[in-house]
Motif scaffolding. Structure first.
Motif, PDB file in Angstrom:
ATOM      1  N   VAL A 114      -4.033  -2.794 -12.269  1.00  0.00           N
ATOM      2  CA  VAL A 114      -3.038  -2.248 -11.351  1.00  0.00           C
ATOM      3  C   VAL A 114      -3.705  -1.260 -10.397  1.00  0.00           C
ATOM      4  O   VAL A 114      -3.392  -1.214  -9.207  1.00  0.00           O
ATOM      5  CB  VAL A 114      -1.901  -1.559 -12.137  1.00  0.00           C
ATOM      6  CG1 VAL A 114      -0.926  -0.884 -11.194  1.00  0.00           C
ATOM      7  CG2 VAL A 114      -1.181  -2.568 -13.002  1.00  0.00           C
TER       8      VAL A 114
ATOM      9  N   PRO B 272      -2.244  -3.737 -16.254  1.00  0.00           N
ATOM     10  CA  PRO B 272      -0.796  -3.965 -16.168  1.00  0.00           C
ATOM     11  C   PRO B 272      -0.099  -3.601 -17.486  1.00  0.00           C
ATOM     12  O   PRO B 272      -0.558  -3.958 -18.567  1.00  0.00           O
ATOM     13  CB  PRO B 272      -0.695  -5.470 -15.892  1.00  0.00           C
ATOM     14  CG  PRO B 272      -1.968  -5.802 -15.194  1.00  0.00           C
ATOM     15  CD  PRO B 272      -3.010  -4.937 -15.840  1.00  0.00           C
TER      16      PRO B 272
ATOM     17  N   ILE C  59      -5.543  -0.749  -5.228  1.00  0.00           N
ATOM     18  CA  ILE C  59      -4.194  -0.900  -5.768  1.00  0.00           C
ATOM     19  C   ILE C  59      -3.841  -2.382  -5.786  1.00  0.00           C
ATOM     20  O   ILE C  59      -3.851  -3.037  -4.741  1.00  0.00           O
ATOM     21  CB  ILE C  59      -3.150  -0.139  -4.925  1.00  0.00           C
ATOM     22  CG1 ILE C  59      -3.532   1.330  -4.769  1.00  0.00           C
ATOM     23  CG2 ILE C  59      -1.753  -0.302  -5.519  1.00  0.00           C
ATOM     24  CD1 ILE C  59      -3.411   2.148  -6.008  1.00  0.00           C
ATOM     25  N   ALA C  60      -3.562  -2.916  -6.970  1.00  0.00           N
ATOM     26  CA  ALA C  60      -3.171  -4.324  -7.114  1.00  0.00           C
ATOM     27  C   ALA C  60      -4.147  -5.249  -6.390  1.00  0.00           C
ATOM     28  O   ALA C  60      -3.759  -6.216  -5.738  1.00  0.00           O
ATOM     29  CB  ALA C  60      -1.747  -4.541  -6.606  1.00  0.00           C
TER      30      ALA C  60
ATOM     31  N   LEU D  59       1.451  -0.986   0.690  1.00  0.00           N
ATOM     32  CA  LEU D  59       0.948  -0.889  -0.682  1.00  0.00           C
ATOM     33  C   LEU D  59       1.798   0.081  -1.496  1.00  0.00           C
ATOM     34  O   LEU D  59       2.190  -0.206  -2.635  1.00  0.00           O
ATOM     35  CB  LEU D  59      -0.504  -0.413  -0.678  1.00  0.00           C
ATOM     36  CG  LEU D  59      -1.617  -1.440  -0.491  1.00  0.00           C
ATOM     37  CD1 LEU D  59      -2.968  -0.733  -0.395  1.00  0.00           C
ATOM     38  CD2 LEU D  59      -1.625  -2.429  -1.644  1.00  0.00           C
TER      39      LEU D  59
ATOM     40  N   ASN E 203       5.441  -1.387  -1.960  1.00  0.00           N
ATOM     41  CA  ASN E 203       5.564  -2.615  -2.750  1.00  0.00           C
ATOM     42  C   ASN E 203       5.078  -2.477  -4.185  1.00  0.00           C
ATOM     43  O   ASN E 203       5.481  -3.251  -5.051  1.00  0.00           O
ATOM     44  CB  ASN E 203       4.799  -3.757  -2.070  1.00  0.00           C
ATOM     45  CG  ASN E 203       5.401  -4.140  -0.735  1.00  0.00           C
ATOM     46  OD1 ASN E 203       6.590  -3.949  -0.500  1.00  0.00           O
ATOM     47  ND2 ASN E 203       4.576  -4.680   0.148  1.00  0.00           N
ATOM     48  N   HIS E 204       4.207  -1.498  -4.441  1.00  0.00           N
ATOM     49  CA  HIS E 204       3.567  -1.463  -5.757  1.00  0.00           C
ATOM     50  C   HIS E 204       3.728  -0.155  -6.527  1.00  0.00           C
ATOM     51  O   HIS E 204       3.452  -0.121  -7.728  1.00  0.00           O
ATOM     52  CB  HIS E 204       2.062  -1.739  -5.607  1.00  0.00           C
ATOM     53  CG  HIS E 204       1.738  -3.069  -5.007  1.00  0.00           C
ATOM     54  ND1 HIS E 204       2.214  -4.262  -5.523  1.00  0.00           N
ATOM     55  CD2 HIS E 204       0.993  -3.408  -3.915  1.00  0.00           C
ATOM     56  CE1 HIS E 204       1.772  -5.275  -4.801  1.00  0.00           C
ATOM     57  NE2 HIS E 204       1.032  -4.775  -3.812  1.00  0.00           N
TER      58      HIS E 204
ATOM     59  N   PRO F  17       8.160  -1.174  -9.425  1.00  0.00           N
ATOM     60  CA  PRO F  17       6.753  -0.927  -9.097  1.00  0.00           C
ATOM     61  C   PRO F  17       5.816  -1.458 -10.175  1.00  0.00           C
ATOM     62  O   PRO F  17       6.161  -1.476 -11.356  1.00  0.00           O
ATOM     63  CB  PRO F  17       6.679   0.601  -9.018  1.00  0.00           C
ATOM     64  CG  PRO F  17       7.760   1.065  -9.943  1.00  0.00           C
ATOM     65  CD  PRO F  17       8.873   0.076  -9.772  1.00  0.00           C
ATOM     66  N   LYS F  18       4.624  -1.841  -9.748  1.00  0.00           N
ATOM     67  CA  LYS F  18       3.595  -2.211 -10.725  1.00  0.00           C
ATOM     68  C   LYS F  18       3.064  -0.968 -11.433  1.00  0.00           C
ATOM     69  O   LYS F  18       2.630  -1.031 -12.583  1.00  0.00           O
ATOM     70  CB  LYS F  18       2.437  -2.937 -10.023  1.00  0.00           C
ATOM     71  CG  LYS F  18       2.757  -4.350  -9.567  1.00  0.00           C
ATOM     72  CD  LYS F  18       1.516  -5.020  -8.992  1.00  0.00           C
ATOM     73  CE  LYS F  18       1.750  -6.498  -8.713  1.00  0.00           C
ATOM     74  NZ  LYS F  18       2.742  -6.717  -7.662  1.00  0.00           N
TER      75      LYS F  18
ATOM     76  N   SER G 251       6.086  -2.209 -16.294  1.00  0.00           N
ATOM     77  CA  SER G 251       5.270  -1.447 -15.347  1.00  0.00           C
ATOM     78  C   SER G 251       4.153  -0.718 -16.084  1.00  0.00           C
ATOM     79  O   SER G 251       4.238  -0.467 -17.288  1.00  0.00           O
ATOM     80  CB  SER G 251       6.131  -0.418 -14.605  1.00  0.00           C
ATOM     81  OG  SER G 251       7.113  -1.037 -13.820  1.00  0.00           O
TER      82      SER G 251
END
Length: 228
Positions: free
Chosen positions: A9, A38, A72-73, A88, A91-92, A168-169, A201
């Protein structure tokens, strides 16, 4: 990339941050390396002034001035322009702070709906998501109350729901229960961790409380600008 082919992540590589104060250079972060997988919940321990908030600001892409690499991701923040970094973040990432920072003129449900509307979610979907999260946090009967009508623990639960609203991730939390008494802190943290795990998450949670940190999957300690 990890052994099972799943991207971390977040990856920090040689992260640095310095400030000038009174003509003196202060090195807050001196080469931080960190990988979060993750679904992993990581406690960031360190005393006040150790740079925990600075590290979270870096991961959250909230300010510039950092050296090293932030991924990030799977996307490098350094190689992204301002708009891409905003995407970023939107979205995450999700954020929960020590102070709830809820909008005082909106009720609990609306405080959780608004960040979803900013992310272009349909209103009906945003309302359903807000009600799902608030109910999971025991606030099903308090959705129509404004922050001033809620207790400190309830306010922070709404802040948790808001931080998770856009799925969010990675959730970044800075002393998320530091403004609560011990009993309320324990309850809110337990609910927070259960919800984060249920959502799948990952989380990086800054705290100076060793006892709370032990409830998480892994502990990293910030000492003299590096992680131990």
């Amino acid at each position: 990339m990890s052994e099972n082919g799943v991207k971390p992540v977040v990856e920090l590589k040689g992260l640095t941050r310095s400030f000038e104060q009174g003509g003196v250079r202060i090195d807050v972060l001196r080469g931080v390396d960190l990988t979060i997988r993750p679904g992993e919940i990581v406690a960031l321990l360190g005393p006040s002034g150790s740079g925990k908030s600075t590290l979270l600001q870096a991961v959250g892409l909230l300010e510039g001035g950092f050296g090293g690499e932030i991924v990030i991701a799977g996307e490098s923040a350094e190689k992204s322009d301002s708009h891409a970094r905003t995407m970023l973040r939107r979205n995450h990432l999700g954020f929960v702070y020590q102070f709830h920072h809820l909008l005082p003129d909106f009720d609990a449900r609306e405080n959780v709906i608004l960040p979803q509307l900013v992310a272009d979610k349909p209103r009906e979907e945003a309302e359903a998501r807000a009600e799902q999260l608030l109910t999971a946090l025991g606030l099903g009967h308090r959705m129509d109350h404004r922050p001033s009508q809620l207790s400190g623990g309830e306010q922070q639960r709404v802040a948790v729901a808001r931080g998770l609203a856009n799925r969010p991730k990675l959730v970044l939390a800075d002393e998320p229960t530091g403004n609560l008494d011990e009993a309320t802190s324990d309850r809110v943290l337990a609910e927070f961790l259960a919800l984060v795990r249920g959502e799948g998450s990952a989380a990086l949670i800054a705290t100076h409380n060793e006892r709370l940190a032990q409830k998480m999957d892994r502990i990293v300690r910030l000492h003299e600008g590096v992680l131990e």
